[in-house]
Write a protein that holds these residues in place. Structure first.
Motif, short mmCIF file in Angstrom:
data_model
loop_
_atom_site.label_atom_id
_atom_site.label_comp_id
_atom_site.label_asym_id
_atom_site.label_seq_id
_atom_site.Cartn_x
_atom_site.Cartn_y
_atom_site.Cartn_z
N ARG A 11 23.16 38.50 -44.03
CA ARG A 11 23.26 39.35 -45.21
C ARG A 11 24.63 40.03 -45.24
O ARG A 11 25.23 40.27 -44.19
N GLN A 12 25.10 40.37 -46.43
CA GLN A 12 26.40 41.02 -46.54
C GLN A 12 26.43 42.37 -45.85
O GLN A 12 27.50 42.83 -45.42
N ASP A 13 25.26 43.02 -45.70
CA ASP A 13 25.24 44.31 -45.01
C ASP A 13 25.08 44.17 -43.51
O ASP A 13 24.83 45.16 -42.81
N GLY A 14 25.23 42.95 -42.98
CA GLY A 14 25.37 42.81 -41.55
C GLY A 14 24.42 41.93 -40.78
O GLY A 14 24.86 41.11 -39.96
N GLU A 60 19.89 50.17 -51.33
CA GLU A 60 19.23 48.90 -51.01
C GLU A 60 19.98 48.23 -49.85
O GLU A 60 21.18 47.96 -49.95
N ARG A 61 19.26 48.01 -48.76
CA ARG A 61 19.91 47.47 -47.55
C ARG A 61 18.86 47.07 -46.52
O ARG A 61 17.70 47.48 -46.61
N SER A 86 17.18 47.70 -43.15
CA SER A 86 16.99 48.95 -42.42
C SER A 86 16.91 48.73 -40.91
O SER A 86 17.74 49.21 -40.16
N ASN A 101 23.40 48.95 -36.17
CA ASN A 101 22.17 48.17 -36.03
C ASN A 101 21.06 49.06 -35.50
O ASN A 101 21.27 49.83 -34.54
#
Length: 294
Positions: free
Chosen positions: A59-62, A149-150, A152, A210
């Protein structure tokens, strides 16, 4: 230096699972390892004659996940959602802007939505809903004011929070939010499908952001094996870390209540691999790129 690489998932159909994680949860292609086989892989996975497909998505958020489809021998185990009372890897959790839209995408992409788990925590105005991927992996959706939105966190059901805190500290995680929910809240029973459940949820976070949730169920008792499960068992399988000095880390983690299996330690031209487990049997993989070794 230790840094989180990915979380692994054993799947029945890698094409179906790749579609699910891309279309429903926003992951994108990252690395395709093709077919993996040979004596070194059989040794490190402790599965004689192993042959599998491996695809990594990000995902772009990691977060990165690794989808594993075992061709030989085939995977085993149930493909249904595990109880949150069962020791080991529990779920993947996302903050979302629109729970209904995400749930609809999950159903359309081959997952299952458990509408009966929809619950609202009034104290912080958070709504939650559980779904599963095509192989029964729990996907938690959360909508909370002020949360973008991400992705978690991922969750682990543990026997002893202090022991797990001590273990994951050696992997770069430190205590973060701590939620003691020991009042038998109705909403908590709904989301977990366990009326009267009481628990403590201790978040731990590394320097990159993370997050892992260490979940200690106070009532009723947790259950299930706390032994490391085979890699070719459906569902969440392992957590993998890059490590510049895996031998030193493995020794420290062993002192902190985990273990590593020397018979599964291999070095191939591009990578060194070590496999072990945390105090609750969660499989931990340490990886060192050989090309970067001095």
């Amino acid at each position: 230096m230790v840094r989180l690489s990915h979380r692994g998932i054993c799947v029945n159909d890698i094409a179906a699972s790749e579609r699910f994680y891309r279309d429903a949860l926003g992951f994108e292609p990252y690395q395709d390892h093709g077919v993996i086989e040979g004596p070194d892989m059989a040794k490190t996975m402790q599965i004689p004659g192993v042959r599998l497909r491996a695809v990594m998505l990000k995902r772009q958020d990691g977060p990165v996940i690794e989808l594993l489809q075992f061709l030989d021998p085939p995977a085993t185990g149930p493909r249904e959602k595990r109880s949150t009372l069962q020791y080991g890897l529990v779920h993947l959790s996302f903050y979302v802007d629109d729970i209904d839209a995400w749930a609809a995408r999950i159903a359309e992409a081959g997952g299952t939505v458990y509408e009966e788990t929809r619950a609202h925590f009034a104290a912080n105005n958070t709504t939650m809903l559980y779904c599963t991927d095509p192989d029964g992996v729990r996907v938690e959706l959360m909508k909370s004011p002020g949360e973008a939105e991400r992705f978690s966190h991922s969750g682990i059901c543990v026997e002893d929070i202090d022991a797990s805190l001590n273990y994951y500290e050696a992997l770069g995680f430190t205590p973060a939010e701590n939620y003691v929910l020991d009042q038998g809240f109705d909403w908590l029973g709904v989301i977990n499908e366990v009326p009267g459940i009481k628990l403590r949820a201790q978040m731990v976070r590394d320097g990159a952001g993370n997050t892992i949730e260490l979940l200690k169920v106070l009532e009723p008792a947790s259950f299930g094996s706390r032994e490391r499960q085979p890699l070719n068992r459906f569902g969440l399988t392992h957590i993998a870390f890059w490590d510049d000095d895996p031998a030193t880390t493995a020794a420290e983690l062993t002192e902190r209540g985990g273990y590593f299996v020397e018979e599964a330690h291999v070095t191939i031209p591009t990578i060194e691999l070590m496999h072990g487990a945390d105090p609750d049997g969660v499989r931990i993989e340490l990886m060192r790129p050989v090309s970067s070794a001095g």
